[in-house]
Design an enzyme around this catalytic site. Structure first.
Site, mmCIF file in Angstrom:
data_model
loop_
_atom_site.group_PDB
_atom_site.id
_atom_site.type_symbol
_atom_site.label_atom_id
_atom_site.label_comp_id
_atom_site.label_asym_id
_atom_site.label_seq_id
_atom_site.Cartn_x
_atom_site.Cartn_y
_atom_site.Cartn_z
ATOM 1 N N ASP A 31 -60.242 -35.267 81.126
ATOM 2 C CA ASP A 31 -60.408 -33.845 81.439
ATOM 3 C C ASP A 31 -59.530 -33.505 82.635
ATOM 4 O OD1 ASP A 31 -61.710 -31.192 82.024
ATOM 5 O OD2 ASP A 31 -63.164 -31.940 80.568
ATOM 6 N N GLY A 36 -63.975 -27.610 82.888
ATOM 7 C CA GLY A 36 -65.033 -28.629 82.907
ATOM 8 C C GLY A 36 -65.476 -28.945 84.327
ATOM 9 N N VAL A 57 -54.315 -32.989 78.984
ATOM 10 C CA VAL A 57 -53.881 -33.529 77.683
ATOM 11 C C VAL A 57 -52.723 -32.746 77.059
ATOM 12 C CG1 VAL A 57 -56.094 -34.620 77.187
ATOM 13 C CG2 VAL A 57 -55.673 -32.288 76.363
ATOM 14 N N ASN A 99 -50.424 -34.226 71.128
ATOM 15 C CA ASN A 99 -50.533 -35.464 71.910
ATOM 16 C C ASN A 99 -51.736 -36.304 71.481
ATOM 17 O OD1 ASN A 99 -48.289 -34.847 73.450
ATOM 18 N ND2 ASN A 99 -49.474 -33.818 75.048
ATOM 19 N N TYR A 145 -56.298 -18.078 71.677
ATOM 20 C CA TYR A 145 -57.271 -19.108 71.280
ATOM 21 C C TYR A 145 -57.253 -19.296 69.763
ATOM 22 C CZ TYR A 145 -61.820 -21.523 71.093
ATOM 23 O OH TYR A 145 -62.849 -22.422 70.884
#
Ligand code: UDP
Length: 310
Positions: A31, A36, A57, A99, A145
């Site tokens: 993360d 988060g 990421v 990835n 999104y």
């Protein structure tokens, strides 16, 4: 098994981490903590089968050792978040998915994509079965999104078809429960926090738009079953019990005993008017069905927020 969970410090990622650990597996949780929180994983500090890696990421992912699964849950997921973090949202859905698929391919691991009911946009078919292609505005504020997740699904299927990666795609409908952020911006957390603070409950538009709310333990059970299944095509997981936003506000007021008023606010652009999952597939293929009723789930979530108001 040893699995990588991206977005492990988030609401769903942290519950999913708990579930994999409870099943006896090892988890590498990754993360970058933009939405988060380490607090969601604080209880795992001394857990030997859990390792946390701070990493974005959307950049090249490196994980030492073997992996049996890669579960890609990293992404801003609240409309407020992706309005504030549009580029990061697009990047984690596209580059991040690429990835994470690359890691799965390199390790010979199963790949699991957290997709969304947002791929259906403001739906013209109701309830939404997986076969519906959706009604999305690519250039509206939610497009960052919706289109990132649609791209992620396409990329996942491409890795499945062209690289033979074993893949799963879940389409997650509105989910709520402990570990949502107090300032998440989503309707359940907003209403509960507002009711507990005695502030007006902000109902957008006329409050007649509908959503179908799934308690997090039910969702995580659906994820685990789908991960363990052999089903490659997208699968809806959510609670088909549909409520208007106004009804939700009234339930929250009743369950908290709050005297806070309800206030109308402008309806956000492209806000879907209705949403309800058709879960025939999950029922048939996974033997899965949500168990927690809205009042029970809200009560558990209210108890959590009573302890976590900032
Ligand atoms: N909503 C609302 N008041 C709030 C937050 C959200 O009326 O304080 C409405 C929003 O317009 C939408 C529904 O609640 O119709 C669900 O919004 P949320 O942000 O939870 O997620 P969405 O399902 O839109 O992705």
């Amino acid at each position: 098994m040893r699995v990588l969970i991206t977005g492990a410090a988030g609401f769903l990622g942290s519950h999913l981490t708990d579930r994999f650990l409870a099943e006896g597996h090892e988890v590498v949780g990754m993360d970058n903590l933009i939405t988060g929180s380490r607090e969601n994983l604080a209880h795992l500090q001394h857990e030997r089968r859990f390792q946390f890696v701070f990493h974005d990421v959307s950049r090249y992912i490196q994980v030492e050792g073997p992996l049996d699964g890669v579960l890609h849950f990293a992404s801003p997921a609240s409309p407020i978040d992706y309005l504030e973090l549009p580029i990061q949202t697009l990047k984690v859905g596209s580059l991040g998915t690429h990835n994470a698929l690359g890691v799965a391919k390199a390790k010979g691991a199963r790949f699991f994509l957290a997709s969304t009911s947002e791929v259906y946009g403001d739906p013209q078919v109701h309830p939404q079965p997986e076969s519906y292609w959706g009604h999305v505005n690519p250039v509206g504020p939610r497009g960052v999104y919706d289109e990132a997740k649609r791209f992620a699904e396409a990329m996942t299927m491409a890795y499945h078809r062209y690289h033979g990666v074993d893949t799963r795609i879940i389409r997650i409908f509105n989910t709520y429960g402990p570990r949502m952020r107090a300032r998440d911006g989503r309707v359940v957390s907003n209403f509960i926090v507002q009711a507990l603070k005695g502030e007006p409950l902000t109902v957008y538009g006329e409050g007649q738009q509908t959503r179908s709310f799934c308690y997090v333990s039910d969702l995580v059970d659906g994820i685990y079953r789908l991960f363990m299944s052999t089903h490659v095509e997208p699968t809806n997981i959510g609670n088909p019990h549909e409520f208007t936003v106004q009804q939700l506000a009234e339930r929250v007021l009743a369950l908290t005993g709050s005297k806070a008023p309800i206030e109308r606010r402008p309806l956000p652009t492209d806000d879907p008017k209705v949403r309800q999952p058709d879960i025939t597939k999950a029922r048939t293929l996974l033997g899965w069905e949500p168990k927690v009723l809205l009042d029970e789930g809200l009560q558990r979530t209210i108890a959590y927020f009573r302890e976590h108001l900032d």
